[in-house]
Scaffold this active site. Structure first.
Site, PDB file in Angstrom:
ATOM      1  N   GLY A   1     -12.287  -1.761  -3.580  1.00 52.15           N
ATOM      2  CA  GLY A   1     -11.244  -0.881  -4.094  1.00 52.15           C
ATOM      3  C   GLY A   1     -10.028  -1.646  -4.567  1.00 52.15           C
TER       4      GLY A   1
ATOM      5  N   GLY B   1      -5.857  -2.507  -4.266  1.00 48.62           N
ATOM      6  CA  GLY B   1      -4.869  -2.628  -3.204  1.00 48.62           C
ATOM      7  C   GLY B   1      -4.849  -3.993  -2.553  1.00 48.62           C
TER       8      GLY B   1
ATOM      9  N   GLU C   1     -15.753  -1.015  -9.742  1.00 47.08           N
ATOM     10  CA  GLU C   1     -14.980  -0.400 -10.826  1.00 47.08           C
ATOM     11  C   GLU C   1     -14.043  -1.386 -11.484  1.00 47.08           C
ATOM     12  OE1 GLU C   1     -13.526   3.667  -9.063  1.00 47.08           O
ATOM     13  OE2 GLU C   1     -13.767   2.041  -7.655  1.00 47.08           O
TER      14      GLU C   1
ATOM     15  N   ASN D   1      -1.905   7.949  -4.468  1.00 50.49           N
ATOM     16  CA  ASN D   1      -2.472   7.594  -5.773  1.00 50.49           C
ATOM     17  C   ASN D   1      -3.539   8.599  -6.206  1.00 50.49           C
ATOM     18  OD1 ASN D   1      -0.961   5.177  -5.705  1.00 50.49           O
ATOM     19  ND2 ASN D   1      -2.579   4.177  -4.528  1.00 50.49           N
TER      20      ASN D   1
ATOM     21  N   LYS E   1       4.467   1.464   8.067  1.00 50.08           N
ATOM     22  CA  LYS E   1       5.927   1.630   8.194  1.00 50.08           C
ATOM     23  C   LYS E   1       6.434   1.073   9.522  1.00 50.08           C
ATOM     24  CE  LYS E   1       5.730   3.632   4.223  1.00 50.08           C
ATOM     25  NZ  LYS E   1       5.877   2.741   3.065  1.00 50.08           N
TER      26      LYS E   1
HETATM   27  O1  0RQ Z   1       3.385   1.554   1.139  1.00 55.11           O
HETATM   28  O2  0RQ Z   1       4.069  -0.396  -0.133  1.00 55.11           O
HETATM   29  O3  0RQ Z   1       5.651   1.486   0.299  1.00 55.11           O
HETATM   30  O4  0RQ Z   1       4.931  -0.026   2.172  1.00 55.11           O
HETATM   31  O5  0RQ Z   1       0.655   2.851   1.510  1.00 55.11           O
HETATM   32  O6  0RQ Z   1      -0.668   0.423   1.735  1.00 55.11           O
HETATM   33  O7  0RQ Z   1      -1.499  -1.097   3.477  1.00 55.11           O
HETATM   34  O8  0RQ Z   1      -0.579  -2.074   1.307  1.00 55.11           O
HETATM   35  O9  0RQ Z   1      -2.787  -0.840   1.443  1.00 55.11           O
HETATM   36  O10 0RQ Z   1      -2.570  -1.405  -1.052  1.00 55.11           O
HETATM   37  O11 0RQ Z   1      -4.764  -1.218   0.183  1.00 55.11           O
HETATM   38  O12 0RQ Z   1      -3.391   0.816  -0.343  1.00 55.11           O
HETATM   39  C1  0RQ Z   1      -5.106   3.980   0.520  1.00 55.11           C
HETATM   40  C2  0RQ Z   1      -3.086   3.668  -0.871  1.00 55.11           C
HETATM   41  C3  0RQ Z   1      -4.021   1.758   0.467  1.00 55.11           C
HETATM   42  C4  0RQ Z   1      -5.261   2.579  -1.552  1.00 55.11           C
HETATM   43  C5  0RQ Z   1      -4.355   3.033  -0.355  1.00 55.11           C
HETATM   44  C6  0RQ Z   1       1.446   3.009   2.668  1.00 55.11           C
HETATM   45  C7  0RQ Z   1       1.864   1.600   3.011  1.00 55.11           C
HETATM   46  C8  0RQ Z   1       2.154   1.049   1.628  1.00 55.11           C
HETATM   47  C9  0RQ Z   1      -0.115   0.786   0.519  1.00 55.11           C
HETATM   48  P1  0RQ Z   1       4.617   0.577   0.831  1.00 55.11           P
HETATM   49  P2  0RQ Z   1      -1.320  -0.994   2.004  1.00 55.11           P
HETATM   50  P3  0RQ Z   1      -3.388  -0.742  -0.022  1.00 55.11           P
HETATM   51  C10 0RQ Z   1     -11.445   2.019  -6.303  1.00 55.11           C
HETATM   52  C11 0RQ Z   1     -11.091   2.649  -5.002  1.00 55.11           C
HETATM   53  C12 0RQ Z   1      -7.591   5.343  -2.866  1.00 55.11           C
HETATM   54  C13 0RQ Z   1      -8.307   4.965  -4.137  1.00 55.11           C
HETATM   55  C14 0RQ Z   1      -9.433   4.016  -3.943  1.00 55.11           C
HETATM   56  C15 0RQ Z   1      -5.731   3.754  -2.411  1.00 55.11           C
HETATM   57  C16 0RQ Z   1       1.078   1.701   0.780  1.00 55.11           C
HETATM   58  O13 0RQ Z   1      -6.354   1.894  -1.054  1.00 55.11           O
HETATM   59  O14 0RQ Z   1      -5.017   4.254  -3.236  1.00 55.11           O
HETATM   60  O15 0RQ Z   1      -9.841   3.673  -2.833  1.00 55.11           O
HETATM   61  N1  0RQ Z   1      -6.981   4.211  -2.173  1.00 55.11           N
HETATM   62  N2  0RQ Z   1     -10.012   3.574  -5.037  1.00 55.11           N
HETATM   63  O16 0RQ Z   1       2.985   1.576   3.851  1.00 55.11           O
HETATM   64  C17 0RQ Z   1       2.166   6.488   5.264  1.00 55.11           C
HETATM   65  C18 0RQ Z   1       0.089   6.030   6.238  1.00 55.11           C
HETATM   66  C19 0RQ Z   1      -0.032   4.906   5.357  1.00 55.11           C
HETATM   67  C20 0RQ Z   1       0.996   4.679   4.443  1.00 55.11           C
HETATM   68  C21 0RQ Z   1      -0.541   3.172   4.169  1.00 55.11           C
HETATM   69  N3  0RQ Z   1      -0.855   6.316   7.133  1.00 55.11           N
HETATM   70  N4  0RQ Z   1       1.195   6.786   6.144  1.00 55.11           N
HETATM   71  N5  0RQ Z   1       2.096   5.467   4.396  1.00 55.11           N
HETATM   72  N6  0RQ Z   1       0.653   3.600   3.740  1.00 55.11           N
HETATM   73  N7  0RQ Z   1      -0.988   3.956   5.172  1.00 55.11           N
HETATM   74  C22 0RQ Z   1     -10.382   1.697  -7.332  1.00 55.11           C
HETATM   75  C23 0RQ Z   1     -10.056   2.877  -8.179  1.00 55.11           C
HETATM   76  O17 0RQ Z   1     -10.441   3.930  -7.875  1.00 55.11           O
HETATM   77  C24 0RQ Z   1      -9.282   2.753  -9.366  1.00 55.11           C
END
Ligand code: 0RQ
Length: 503
Positions: A268, A270, A293, A383, A407
Site C-alpha cells: 500500500g 504510506g 497498484e 484518504n 498521536k
Molecule cells: O497522521 O501524519 O498527521 O501524524 O494517520 O499514519 O502511521 O504515518 O501511516 O502513512 O502508512 O498511513 C491508513 C492512512 C496509514 C494509509 C493510512 C494518522 C497518523 C498520521 C498516517 P499525521 P502513519 P501511513 C494501496 C492501498 C488506505 C488506503 C490503502 C491509508 C497518519 O495506509 O490511507 O491502504 N490506507 N491503499 O497519526 C488517528 C488513528 C490513526 C491516526 C494513524 N488510529 N487515529 N490518526 N493516524 N492511525 C494504495 C492505493 O490505494 C492508492
C-alpha cells in the site's frame, strides 16, 4: 510539427489550457487521469479552478463532479477544492484542502474500491461522463496515445466520455513508451471472459491507449513534473513492523506455506508500507515479483538491487528523489516495470490466481481483526479505502500493519470495536504493530482476540483491552463474538471528548 503530438489531425486541436478550460460547463461529470500523484492533468484543472473561483466568488455556482484514478496532487484536487469547484469526488484522495472540505460536509465523496471504478462506470452507476481530461506522454501519427506515468482508469475515461481533452506532458520521459499494457478485453456481464494473465510479467494488452479522434476537443501541451510528498525515512517503529513481517515470511517458507521467492507482493501507500519495502531489501531475497497498484520509492530500490525481478502496477508514486532516479534510468526500469489499467492491477480474479501477499496500512483494528483504513473516530475521512480491499479480500495472505499507537500515545491502534469497518474479520489474516504480529488464520473470534491483545496492543492499552475482553466474555449477550455494546465504542467517544483514549 510538435515532437510529442505527431498526429496532424489532433495537432489541429492544440490550444492553451485557459482556452480548453472554457469547454468545461457547470454540472458536468468530468473524469480525469491521475493516480497517487502521477499522470494527472497539470494545466487545465488550474485554469478551470480560476474560472470556478471567479464565478463562485461572484455568487454564481460553478461546480462539477470529478472522477479520477486515485489521489492526484495540489494542481488538481487542491486547486479545485480551494475554488469550491467540486460537488462530488470519487474515488481515493489525499489532498489536505479536499479532505477538510469532505470532513466539513461541503461536498459528497464516494469512497469505493479502486478496482471497481471502471466497471461501475461501464455499468452506468455514476451516470453519464461528459468530459475526460487525460494526461498522456505523446500522440502517435495514427492518433494512438502513449500513456503517461499512470494508467488508472484512462482507458475507460477515453471510451466513456462524450468529449476528451488531452494534456501532452513534455516533462514525462520519452522512455515511458513501451512500459504499458492496456487490456482491451473487458466486457460486460454476462459476456465476460477469463483474463489470461498468469504471471505478473505477462503482457495481455496494448502498448497504447485508443481514442476516437472525433471526440478530442482540445490538445494542450504541458511541461510540468509529477508531484508527490517525500516519505519519511523509516523510523524505529516502522523498522520493527518490517522486522516482524520478515520473520513471519521466513517462518512461512520453513513451514512450506510459501515459496522461497515468496509470492507477488502488493504494498500500500504510506510511510509504514515504504519502510517494509526497505526492510525486504535486507532480507536476502532475490528475484521476487510485485503485482501491486503503485511503484513507490521503496519498490524502485528493490528493483535496482535485484531483490525484485519485476513489478506490475498501475502507477508510480515517487518522491522527487525517486522521480529523478526513475527518469535518469528509464531504459533499465522499462524492462522491469509494467503499468496496467487499475481494473486489471486490482482485479480480484488475477489477484486470487497469482496469490498475492497484500500489505496495507490501517488506522485501527479491533480485537477480532476488523480493520478501519479510512475513518478517524468513525466519522472523519482520512484518504479512502484505495485498493486495499481489492487485495485484502483476494490475496493469498492479507496483512494489515500500523504503529500500536498514534498521536503520541493518545490513540490506540487496537480497540475493542473498530469505529468503521473497511475490511472485515473475514478478510484480514495477519495484524502487525511494532509490538508484534498476530497470525489470525484458522482462529475463532475469541482465539483471535486473545492473540491480538497479547501480540499487537501497546503496553499502555493491553490491560484495558484484556479487562474489556474478560468482562465481555462474562457479560456479553452472545458469547461467539463477545462485546459490551454500551462500552464497545467508548474509547472513540473518550478520544473525541478529551483528545485521548486513555481513561
Ligand atoms: O497522521 O501524519 O498527521 O501524524 O494517520 O499514519 O502511521 O504515518 O501511516 O502513512 O502508512 O498511513 C491508513 C492512512 C496509514 C494509509 C493510512 C494518522 C497518523 C498520521 C498516517 P499525521 P502513519 P501511513 C494501496 C492501498 C488506505 C488506503 C490503502 C491509508 C497518519 O495506509 O490511507 O491502504 N490506507 N491503499 O497519526 C488517528 C488513528 C490513526 C491516526 C494513524 N488510529 N487515529 N490518526 N493516524 N492511525 C494504495 C492505493 O490505494 C492508492
Amino acid at each position: 510539427m510538435h515532437d510529442r503530438v505527431r498526429s496532424a489531425r489532433l495537432a489541429e486541436r492544440m490550444m492553451s489550457a485557459d482556452e480548453a478550460a472554457t469547454l468545461v460547463q457547470p454540472g458536468m461529470t468530468v473524469a480525469m487521469s491521475g493516480f497517487t500523484g502521477a499522470g494527472y492533468p497539470k494545466a487545465v484543472p488550474q485554469s478551470l479552478a480560476k474560472l470556478m473561483a471567479r464565478e463562485n466568488d461572484a455568487g454564481n455556482t460553478f461546480r462539477i463532479k470529478v472522477l479520477t484514478g486515485a489521489s492526484t496532487a495540489p494542481e488538481l484536487d487542491g486547486v479545485l477544492a480551494e475554488a469550491k469547484g467540486m460537488e462530488l469526488r470519487l474515488p481515493f484522495q489525499s489532498d489536505p484542502a479536499l479532505r477538510n472540505q469532505i470532513n466539513a460536509g461541503e461536498l459528497d465523496y464516494i469512497d469505493i474500491h479502486l478496482g471497481h471504478v471502471a466497471q461501475h462506470t461501464w455499468f452506468g452507476f455514476f451516470g453519464h461522463i461528459d468530459l475526460a481530461i487525460v494526461e498522456v506522454a505523446g500522440i502517435l501519427e495514427d492518433g494512438r496515445l502513449i500513456p503517461s506515468s499512470s494508467v488508472g482508469n484512462n482507458k475507460t475515461w477515453l471510451e466513456q466520455a462524450d468529449k476528451v481533452i488531452l494534456e501532452v506532458n513534455n516533462w514525462q520521459p520519452d522512455g515511458l513508451e513501451g512500459m504499458h499494457d492496456v487490456y482491451y478485453g473487458t466486457a460486460l456481464p454476462p459476456n465476460r471472459k477469463p483474463i489470461m494473465l498468469e504471471q505478473p510479467d505477462d503482457r495481455i494488452g496494448d502498448l497504447y491507449l485508443h481514442v476516437d479522434p472525433a471526440k478530442v476537443v482540445a490538445v494542450v501541451e504541458t511541461d510540468a513534473p509529477d508531484r508527490n510528498s517525500p516519505f519519511s525515512p523509516p523510523d524505529e517503529t516502522s523498522q520493527r513492523i518490517a522486522g516482524h513481517i520478515l520473520e513471519f515470511f521466513e517462518h512461512e517458507i520453513k513451514r512450506g506455506r510459501m515459496p522461497e521467492k515468496l509470492l507477488p507482493l502488493q504494498s500500500g501507500v504510506g510511510n509504514v508500507a515504504n519502510a517494509v519495502l526497505a526492510g525486504l531489501a535486507t532480507g536476502g531475497y532475490e528475484g521476487l515479483t510485485a503485482y501491486t497498484e503503485v511503484i513507490q520509492d521503496g519498490m524502485l530500490d528493490l528493483i535496482k538491487s535485484g531483490v525484485l525481478r519485476m513489478a506490475s502496477a498501475t502507477s508510480f508514486s515517487l518522491s522527487a528523489a525517486g522521480l529523478e532516479e526513475f527518469n535518469a534510468n528509464v531504459d533499465f526500469y522499462r524492462e522491469r516495470i509494467l503499468l496496467r489499467p487499475q481494473e486489471i492491477s486490482n482485479h480480484p480474479e488475477v489477484i486470487r490466481r497469482l496469490g498475492c501477499i497484500a500489505m496495507n496500512g490501517m488506522i485501527e483494528a479491533d480485537i477480532y481483526g476488523n480493520v478501519n483504513s479510512t475513518h478517524i473516530a468513525g466519522t472523519k475521512m482520512m484518504n479512502g479505502i484505495g485498493g486495499s480491499g481489492d487485495f485484502a479480500r483476494n490475496s493469498y495472505l492479507s496483512i494489515f500493519m500500523s504503529p500500536s499507537t498514534a498521536k503520541g500515545g493518545a490513540i490506540s491502534g487496537i480497540v475493542p470495536m473498530a469505529s468503521h469497518v473497511d475490511h472485515t474479520e473475514h478478510d484480514t489474516m495477519v495484524l502487525v504493530t511494532e509490538q508484534g504480529l498476530a497470525d489470525m488464520r484458522g482462529l475463532s473470534p475469541k482465539q483471535r482476540a486473545r492473540l491480538v491483545i497479547e501480540k499487537c496492543a501497546h503496553p499502555d492499552y493491553q490491560p484495558l483491552l484484556a479487562d474489556y475482553f474478560d468482562r465481555a466474555c462474562r457479560d456479553s449477550h452472545g458469547k461467539h463474538t463477545p462485546h459490551l455494546l454500551g462500552e464497545a465504542l467508548s474509547w472513540h467517544e473518550r478520544f473525541v471528548d478529551s483528545g485521548s483514549m486513555l481513561p
